[in-house]
Design a protein around this motif. Sequence first.
Motif, PDB file in Angstrom:
ATOM      1  N   ASP A  40      21.604   9.218  11.848  1.00  0.00           N
ATOM      2  CA  ASP A  40      21.965   7.835  12.158  1.00  0.00           C
ATOM      3  C   ASP A  40      20.917   7.171  13.042  1.00  0.00           C
ATOM      4  N   ASN A  41      20.345   7.986  13.943  1.00  0.00           N
ATOM      5  CA  ASN A  41      19.456   7.371  14.932  1.00  0.00           C
ATOM      6  C   ASN A  41      17.983   7.536  14.592  1.00  0.00           C
ATOM      7  N   GLY A  42      17.704   8.091  13.423  1.00  0.00           N
ATOM      8  CA  GLY A  42      16.313   8.213  13.005  1.00  0.00           C
ATOM      9  C   GLY A  42      15.646   9.495  13.468  1.00  0.00           C
ATOM     10  N   ILE A  43      16.355  10.278  14.280  1.00  0.00           N
ATOM     11  CA  ILE A  43      15.737  11.496  14.796  1.00  0.00           C
ATOM     12  C   ILE A  43      16.151  12.703  13.961  1.00  0.00           C
ATOM     13  N   SER A  44      15.180  13.307  13.299  1.00  0.00           N
ATOM     14  CA  SER A  44      15.439  14.517  12.518  1.00  0.00           C
ATOM     15  C   SER A  44      15.120  15.711  13.414  1.00  0.00           C
ATOM     16  N   PRO A  45      15.789  16.841  13.185  1.00  0.00           N
ATOM     17  CA  PRO A  45      15.460  18.021  13.991  1.00  0.00           C
ATOM     18  C   PRO A  45      13.987  18.396  13.813  1.00  0.00           C
ATOM     19  N   MET A  46      13.386  18.814  14.902  1.00  0.00           N
ATOM     20  CA  MET A  46      11.963  19.156  14.918  1.00  0.00           C
ATOM     21  C   MET A  46      11.804  20.591  14.427  1.00  0.00           C
ATOM     22  N   GLY A  47      10.789  20.809  13.623  1.00  0.00           N
ATOM     23  CA  GLY A  47      10.478  22.176  13.206  1.00  0.00           C
ATOM     24  C   GLY A  47       9.160  22.598  13.814  1.00  0.00           C
ATOM     25  N   TYR A  48       8.968  23.886  13.964  1.00  0.00           N
ATOM     26  CA  TYR A  48       7.726  24.370  14.572  1.00  0.00           C
ATOM     27  C   TYR A  48       7.030  25.401  13.701  1.00  0.00           C
ATOM     28  N   PHE A  49       5.740  25.257  13.608  1.00  0.00           N
ATOM     29  CA  PHE A  49       4.952  26.255  12.884  1.00  0.00           C
ATOM     30  C   PHE A  49       5.139  27.603  13.565  1.00  0.00           C
ATOM     31  N   GLY A  50       5.315  28.630  12.749  1.00  0.00           N
ATOM     32  CA  GLY A  50       5.567  29.958  13.310  1.00  0.00           C
ATOM     33  C   GLY A  50       7.060  30.251  13.375  1.00  0.00           C
ATOM     34  N   LYS A  51       7.867  29.203  13.225  1.00  0.00           N
ATOM     35  CA  LYS A  51       9.318  29.415  13.276  1.00  0.00           C
ATOM     36  C   LYS A  51      10.030  28.813  12.064  1.00  0.00           C
ATOM     37  N   ASP A  52       9.444  27.778  11.503  1.00  0.00           N
ATOM     38  CA  ASP A  52      10.073  27.097  10.369  1.00  0.00           C
ATOM     39  C   ASP A  52       9.031  26.834   9.290  1.00  0.00           C
ATOM     40  N   ILE A  53       9.521  26.759   8.060  1.00  0.00           N
ATOM     41  CA  ILE A  53       8.625  26.349   6.986  1.00  0.00           C
ATOM     42  C   ILE A  53       8.908  24.889   6.651  1.00  0.00           C
ATOM     43  N   PHE A  54       7.868  24.097   6.782  1.00  0.00           N
ATOM     44  CA  PHE A  54       7.974  22.690   6.384  1.00  0.00           C
ATOM     45  C   PHE A  54       6.551  22.196   6.141  1.00  0.00           C
ATOM     46  N   TRP A  55       6.450  21.025   5.574  1.00  0.00           N
ATOM     47  CA  TRP A  55       5.134  20.497   5.236  1.00  0.00           C
ATOM     48  C   TRP A  55       4.928  19.144   5.899  1.00  0.00           C
ATOM     49  N   MET A  56       3.682  18.779   5.985  1.00  0.00           N
ATOM     50  CA  MET A  56       3.349  17.475   6.535  1.00  0.00           C
ATOM     51  C   MET A  56       2.174  16.919   5.763  1.00  0.00           C
ATOM     52  N   THR A  57       2.140  15.610   5.669  1.00  0.00           N
ATOM     53  CA  THR A  57       1.015  14.971   4.991  1.00  0.00           C
ATOM     54  C   THR A  57       0.837  13.576   5.573  1.00  0.00           C
ATOM     55  N   GLY A  58      -0.383  13.125   5.550  1.00  0.00           N
ATOM     56  CA  GLY A  58      -0.644  11.750   5.987  1.00  0.00           C
ATOM     57  C   GLY A  58      -0.130  10.747   4.973  1.00  0.00           C
ATOM     58  N   ASP A  59       0.141  11.223   3.750  1.00  0.00           N
ATOM     59  CA  ASP A  59       0.742  10.353   2.733  1.00  0.00           C
ATOM     60  C   ASP A  59       2.218  10.152   3.077  1.00  0.00           C
ATOM     61  N   GLU A  60       2.832   9.200   2.428  1.00  0.00           N
ATOM     62  CA  GLU A  60       4.284   9.090   2.561  1.00  0.00           C
ATOM     63  C   GLU A  60       4.877  10.375   2.012  1.00  0.00           C
ATOM     64  N   HIS A  61       5.984  10.801   2.618  1.00  0.00           N
ATOM     65  CA  HIS A  61       6.534  12.105   2.258  1.00  0.00           C
ATOM     66  C   HIS A  61       8.030  12.047   2.004  1.00  0.00           C
ATOM     67  N   ASP A  62       8.518  13.106   1.361  1.00  0.00           N
ATOM     68  CA  ASP A  62       9.956  13.230   1.155  1.00  0.00           C
ATOM     69  C   ASP A  62      10.559  13.993   2.336  1.00  0.00           C
ATOM     70  N   GLU A  63      11.807  14.388   2.213  1.00  0.00           N
ATOM     71  CA  GLU A  63      12.481  15.040   3.342  1.00  0.00           C
ATOM     72  C   GLU A  63      11.848  16.378   3.714  1.00  0.00           C
ATOM     73  N   GLU A 120      17.675  24.741  13.610  1.00  0.00           N
ATOM     74  CA  GLU A 120      18.236  26.089  13.784  1.00  0.00           C
ATOM     75  C   GLU A 120      17.493  27.101  12.916  1.00  0.00           C
ATOM     76  N   HIS A 121      16.300  26.805  12.534  1.00  0.00           N
ATOM     77  CA  HIS A 121      15.476  27.698  11.700  1.00  0.00           C
ATOM     78  C   HIS A 121      16.175  28.069  10.391  1.00  0.00           C
ATOM     79  N   ARG A 122      16.580  27.066   9.647  1.00  0.00           N
ATOM     80  CA  ARG A 122      17.219  27.311   8.345  1.00  0.00           C
ATOM     81  C   ARG A 122      16.165  27.503   7.269  1.00  0.00           C
ATOM     82  N   ASP A 123      16.554  28.200   6.220  1.00  0.00           N
ATOM     83  CA  ASP A 123      15.634  28.415   5.111  1.00  0.00           C
ATOM     84  C   ASP A 123      15.384  27.131   4.330  1.00  0.00           C
ATOM     85  N   ASP A 124      16.428  26.297   4.255  1.00  0.00           N
ATOM     86  CA  ASP A 124      16.279  25.063   3.482  1.00  0.00           C
ATOM     87  C   ASP A 124      16.011  23.878   4.424  1.00  0.00           C
ATOM     88  N   PHE A 125      15.218  24.136   5.443  1.00  0.00           N
ATOM     89  CA  PHE A 125      14.954  23.148   6.485  1.00  0.00           C
ATOM     90  C   PHE A 125      14.256  21.902   5.940  1.00  0.00           C
TER      91      PHE A 125
END
Lengths: 308, 632
Positions: free
Chosen positions: B451-474, B438-443
């Motif tokens: 429960d099912n392993g599926i986290s909400p998807m975020g999109y560049f341009g709409k949400d701020i989040f990070w990605m890395t090939g390393d293991e990552h936190d939430e 839902e485009h939250r600030d603390d996304f």
Amino acid sequence: MAHNFRSDVAIDWCPGCGDFGIVTGLTQALSELNYGPNDVVAVSGIGCSGKTPHYLNIAGVHTLHGRSIPYATGVKLANPRLKVIVTSGDGDMLSIGAGHFVAEGRRNTGLTIILYDNEVYGLTKGQAAPTMALGERTKGLSKPNIYGKVNPITLALSSGYSFVARGFSFDTKHLKDLVKKALVHEGSSFIDVLQPCPTYNNINTMEWYKSRVYKIDDEKGWDPVVLPDTPAQKVNEKFNNAYSRGLEWEDKIPIGVFFDNRAIPSFVKRIAENVPDYLTNPPSDQIVAGPDGFTNVDPFKTFADRVI
Amino acid sequence: MSNIDLNLSVGGPQGGGIDTSSNMISRAFASSGYNVLGVREFHSNIKGRHSYVHLRIKQERPRSLKYPLDFLVALDPDTIFEHLDDVSTGSTVIYDKNDESSELSQARMIMRDTFKRINSTLQENGFELNVKGALELMKKRGARIVGIPFSKVVEGVELDGPATRYANVLGASLTLSIIGLDRKFTKGSLKHIFGSKEKVIELNGKVVDAAYDYCSENKLSGKTLADKDAPPRMLLTGNDAAALGKIMGGLRFQTYYPITPASDESAILEEHEHIKWLSSENEMLTKGGITVVQTEDELSAITMAEGAALTGARTATATSGPGFSLMAEAISFAGIDEIPVVITLYQRGGPSTGLPTRNGQADLMFALNTGHGEFPKMVMSSGDVEECIYDSMSALNYAQRYQLPVIHLIDKNLANTSDFVPKIDTRLVKVDHALKTEHRDDFKRYTLNTDNGISPMGYFGKDIFWMTGDEHDELGHVTEDPVIRDQMMVKRFRKLQLAAEEIPDSEKVLVYGKKDAKITFITWGSQKGVVLDVIEALKARGIEANLLYLRMFEPFPSKFVQDFLSKAGTVIDVESNMTGQAAKVIRMNTGIEITNFILKYNGRHITEDELVSATKEIVGKKNKTVVLENGA
């Protein structure tokens, strides 16, 4: 209030690392251009430079070794509204990623590429990177460098980058101005940032650079800008000037904008000519199903030439 | 003669317009109401080497091809030599009489080893080493030889360029006339093929007339075939079908690096980059299109597709074995970062560049094990042109729904198979979207609160989040924390478990035929059709067989396959590889070992006749493994 572009992740670069200056120049440029947090995306590869996106309070991907450019290209082409910044080291971009670096020059997508250039592979203990000169022996090397050196400026020019510049990470203000120019440039921009590695490169140190760098922008008559109406001969002249300045090294090292060609259409623009409404309704924004959730494509209309 | 069943090959030099001949025949039969299945075989060569198309024409939809041929149409001498063994009693060989004097020694485009084999066949049978000798051998084997002086047929017809340029159209027209298809259908096919090129249609129309006139003057014309009623259909190859499925499935970004046989798909997508929509009600829907990017290499193709996926676009790439090898690292990245991306993997003969233009099904184990480390991915496979459409849609959906890389296997045989698809049900596969934030600030892109392993998807341009090939936190930042690592691994694999639970078995595996049949075939990919035809052929001989047809390998329908096979009679695994890879996957997942194999790895399509006789060998306990060898 302006967005704070620095994230709250602690930076784990070595004390005295040139990378700090790049993050400072970058965040300042983003603030001064008044970008919103969702206007910009950072993409990096592997190595010390690769950690940059985590330190920025914008969306970012820390991708595979050498692949920052294609990842960034995918982001930009799927949503051309975004400013996409690539932060990559000399090994990452000019060795394993060299093919992509050249291809990106041909595409001129509209990325802003910042090369963290310290001549060594810092994170893997100081091996020689493609920007290190033949025969040089920094302290991490058991023998002098057996490879020749790639020149990022002339390589970028030869590959077709439409904005080519060099900065020095200890001149943050100048670097910030370069980043701002690069970000507003429509085609792809490339900034080679001289960024001393205090841990492994004991030759090209901050002092070594400080005594050599000079700003070409300050020179009277230096005009790297090519506009759509610039005559071909003049374009060649500007390119040749950029190229020969790009070859300068050792005693005097130029920093500043070498070439700024605003006449070459970006890849984004070239695609827009082929795909109608690409800019107003890019791949990232398109509605791909009807209100009922089923495809809104009529297969027989779409493939009319195959219907019998 | 309305219930025809014709196997026909048109052969000629690569670049000599075999596709046009094949298209003419297919479309002419289609417009008179028949169905045609065709496979294209060709060398890795631009011009000159032997290429041919094998077509089967029936009123019902043909599912496989068969030797001996009913018609062999030779547009050059090489075709006569290469297909020496494909004719028998009842075959008709149509060739250019002017080729008769061609010597085998002049046939420089025949591969050295093939040349030697043809040479000894002719020699051993005591025939001259030329086209005439080859034709005599064919005649001895029962074939009807119809020599037609091609240049004479078009004598007096005003053409644009030499008559040889029209050999493909002439050959097809002569054949259609001899088979007995009405001239209007043959001429009509030209409009389909040449579209708006009026002049070309006119010139070729004259060639068609000349062919039909010649046949009627020389009493070669066949008895006119009855027209059949048929609804409008689409003539699609596997490549076309995958492209169409992707368009329908919402693909908006495709990357590729040129490679056979995958590039055709991207070329088709590029032709359709501006989408013609079904509905004009919603103005938004009339705008947009597909961005297709030819990249500098496959490393770029997969990573660029992943980058685009991060903005919310539905993305895919298409490649073949060598390119797929290069993509492995990035597929692993999509695994840890849960990026929805589809990789359409067109298998061909390997290893390395292997047989670049020939069939293979040897990348199954590689697809399942691709990428370093352990991460969830899905591996699915299509077996015919129609399935390819819906599976391409589903692949995009699964990538979105479970946020993972989906590998869609298609083989070269299927990619280059042309088939008629009568109708496409646009409501068979719903277009699934990813679970959106839902485009939250603390996304938290990788929230563990699921429960099912599926986290909400975020999109560049709409949400701020990070990605890395390393293991990552939430949030997506690098972590090496042992507890988070475990939680993330479990979260990711939970999605695969969910997919295994949610996706019905019918999408993973199908059974054709009677459950209690004495023989059970196992197969996957393009062999589906030929096995189904063999089951019918065996039934006609009083032998009951069924087919366990595998469509999804990860998640694998272990329980279903285990239950089914534990009650099966003689189980025979049919695959286009040397090591029986699907059988290995079955053993891995169920513990059941399969011991009978019919394998083919010479790069050519499996034909009905060779599969029937191989089955007899296995049932008669003469052999446990039969290797099929047909093909020119």
